[in-house]
Design a protein around this motif. Structure first.
Motif, PDB file in Angstrom:
ATOM      1  N   SER A  58      81.651  28.483  36.783  1.00 24.20           N
ATOM      2  CA  SER A  58      80.639  28.656  37.813  1.00 24.20           C
ATOM      3  C   SER A  58      81.308  29.200  39.068  1.00 24.20           C
ATOM      4  O   SER A  58      82.527  29.256  39.164  1.00 24.20           O
ATOM      5  CB  SER A  58      79.936  27.328  38.124  1.00 24.20           C
ATOM      6  OG  SER A  58      78.898  27.526  39.060  1.00 24.20           O
ATOM      7  N   GLU A  59      80.493  29.619  40.015  1.00 25.08           N
ATOM      8  CA  GLU A  59      81.007  30.094  41.316  1.00 25.08           C
ATOM      9  C   GLU A  59      80.219  29.404  42.417  1.00 25.08           C
ATOM     10  O   GLU A  59      78.995  29.239  42.305  1.00 25.08           O
ATOM     11  CB  GLU A  59      80.860  31.616  41.453  1.00 25.08           C
ATOM     12  CG  GLU A  59      81.775  32.403  40.541  1.00 25.08           C
ATOM     13  CD  GLU A  59      81.661  33.909  40.755  1.00 25.08           C
ATOM     14  OE1 GLU A  59      80.946  34.302  41.703  1.00 25.08           O
ATOM     15  OE2 GLU A  59      82.269  34.667  39.993  1.00 25.08           O
ATOM     16  N   LEU A  60      80.913  29.030  43.482  1.00 27.45           N
ATOM     17  CA  LEU A  60      80.284  28.380  44.622  1.00 27.45           C
ATOM     18  C   LEU A  60      80.558  29.201  45.882  1.00 27.45           C
ATOM     19  O   LEU A  60      81.674  29.690  46.077  1.00 27.45           O
ATOM     20  CB  LEU A  60      80.823  26.954  44.803  1.00 27.45           C
ATOM     21  CG  LEU A  60      80.643  26.001  43.603  1.00 27.45           C
ATOM     22  CD1 LEU A  60      81.325  24.685  43.900  1.00 27.45           C
ATOM     23  CD2 LEU A  60      79.167  25.780  43.329  1.00 27.45           C
ATOM     24  N   ASN A  61      79.538  29.343  46.716  1.00 24.87           N
ATOM     25  CA  ASN A  61      79.697  30.073  47.971  1.00 24.87           C
ATOM     26  C   ASN A  61      79.305  29.174  49.130  1.00 24.87           C
ATOM     27  O   ASN A  61      78.319  28.425  49.059  1.00 24.87           O
ATOM     28  CB  ASN A  61      78.804  31.319  47.977  1.00 24.87           C
ATOM     29  CG  ASN A  61      79.249  32.348  46.941  1.00 24.87           C
ATOM     30  OD1 ASN A  61      80.367  32.844  46.990  1.00 24.87           O
ATOM     31  ND2 ASN A  61      78.377  32.627  45.988  1.00 24.87           N
ATOM     32  N   LEU A  62      80.069  29.251  50.196  1.00 20.44           N
ATOM     33  CA  LEU A  62      79.780  28.469  51.382  1.00 20.44           C
ATOM     34  C   LEU A  62      78.577  29.058  52.105  1.00 20.44           C
ATOM     35  O   LEU A  62      78.530  30.258  52.355  1.00 20.44           O
ATOM     36  CB  LEU A  62      80.991  28.474  52.314  1.00 20.44           C
ATOM     37  CG  LEU A  62      80.867  27.643  53.597  1.00 20.44           C
ATOM     38  CD1 LEU A  62      80.714  26.161  53.249  1.00 20.44           C
ATOM     39  CD2 LEU A  62      82.075  27.877  54.490  1.00 20.44           C
ATOM     40  N   LYS A  63      77.607  28.232  52.418  1.00 20.60           N
ATOM     41  CA  LYS A  63      76.417  28.722  53.123  1.00 20.60           C
ATOM     42  C   LYS A  63      76.735  28.940  54.599  1.00 20.60           C
ATOM     43  O   LYS A  63      77.519  28.210  55.175  1.00 20.60           O
ATOM     44  CB  LYS A  63      75.282  27.713  52.992  1.00 20.60           C
ATOM     45  CG  LYS A  63      74.652  27.711  51.592  1.00 20.60           C
ATOM     46  CD  LYS A  63      73.420  26.843  51.589  1.00 20.60           C
ATOM     47  CE  LYS A  63      72.713  26.896  50.233  1.00 20.60           C
ATOM     48  NZ  LYS A  63      71.501  26.050  50.206  1.00 20.60           N
TER      49      LYS A  63
END
Length: 245
Positions: A240-245
């Motif tokens: 998975s990939e996570l991005n900082l909001k």
């Protein structure tokens, strides 16, 4: 002689050796198919007991990183199948996109009534008629998951006759019923396979697996399918990939 850490605050010797071998696999020093030293050789190289060496190889085997062949030795088996949570896709299309050969065996197919749990997941009245299908998923002829799907019959009348081995359920929904599934909400947890599941997946009983529950939605944000899957953890890894909001 190579030395492990060996102080009271360090991890057990078997775990240190296991992590060292895992690191060498990850950086490519050890490649798929490479033969590992025997228990006797590992014990001599690192100044540990053969029991500790055996424990190390058993732990690597349980995690799917090593294949132990009777009379031949232990070999690196670093060929895990990656499944991602970045894009929504059918199992068939996902595996084909990775250059793999997917196949499906229908284990059971039929009808049931929505339990309170399924009614809540699919936003239906309790007792609503559901189409159900349980399937074994394989990649390159190797079983990797058991999946079960529940779909309200009002959306797919007479679908039962269209579902056979190696037929994509999502393709049938789109091509025959005009339902295109575009997103899903998923929850996962670790569980252990029972005797029947282990036979189907060709793993030891009570092997660690990933249990997933998902609700799939169409373009109108309507709940169409509730599904569960039990996936082997020894040959599948999730990405998975996570991005900082």
């Amino acid at each position: 002689m190579k030395k492990l850490l060996g102080n009271e605050e360090s991890a057990p010797f078997y775990k240190q050796l296991k992590e060292k071998i895992v690191e060498e696999i990850e950086i490519g020093k050890l490649k798929h198919g490479d033969k590992l030293p025997s228990e006797r050789d590992l014990a001599a190289q690192y100044g540990i007991s053969r029991m500790t060496a055996r424990h190390t190889l058993s732990a690597l085997e349980r995690e799917g990183l090593v294949e132990r062949r009777v009379g031949a030795g232990s070999f690196v088996s670093n060929n895990k199948i990656q499944m991602d949570f970045i894009t929504f896709n059918s199992f068939t299309n996902d595996m084909l996109g990775k250059g793999l050969t997917p196949s499906t065996q229908v284990l059971s197919i039929g009808h049931s009534k929505a339990t309170p749990f399924l009614a809540e997941k699919l936003q239906l009245p309790e007792g609503e008629e559901l189409f159900t299908v349980k399937r074994l998923r394989l990649v390159n002829d190797r079983p990797i998951a058991i999946e079960e799907s529940f779909i309200p019959e009002q959306y797919c009348q007479n679908i039962k006759s269209l579902i056979t081995n190696d037929i994509s359920l999502y393709n049938v929904l789109e091509n025959e019923f005009g339902i295109k599934l575009v997103k899903a909400k998923e929850f996962m947890r670790v569980t252990f396979s029972d005797e029947n599941e282990s036979k189907l997946l060709k793993i030891r009983s009570e092997s660690p697996c990933i249990f997933r529950e998902a609700v799939a939605f169409d373009r109108n944000d309507k709940e169409i399918e509730f599904s569960t899957s039990l996936t082997r953890s020894d040959i599948v890894k999730f990405y998975s990939e996570l991005n900082l909001k």
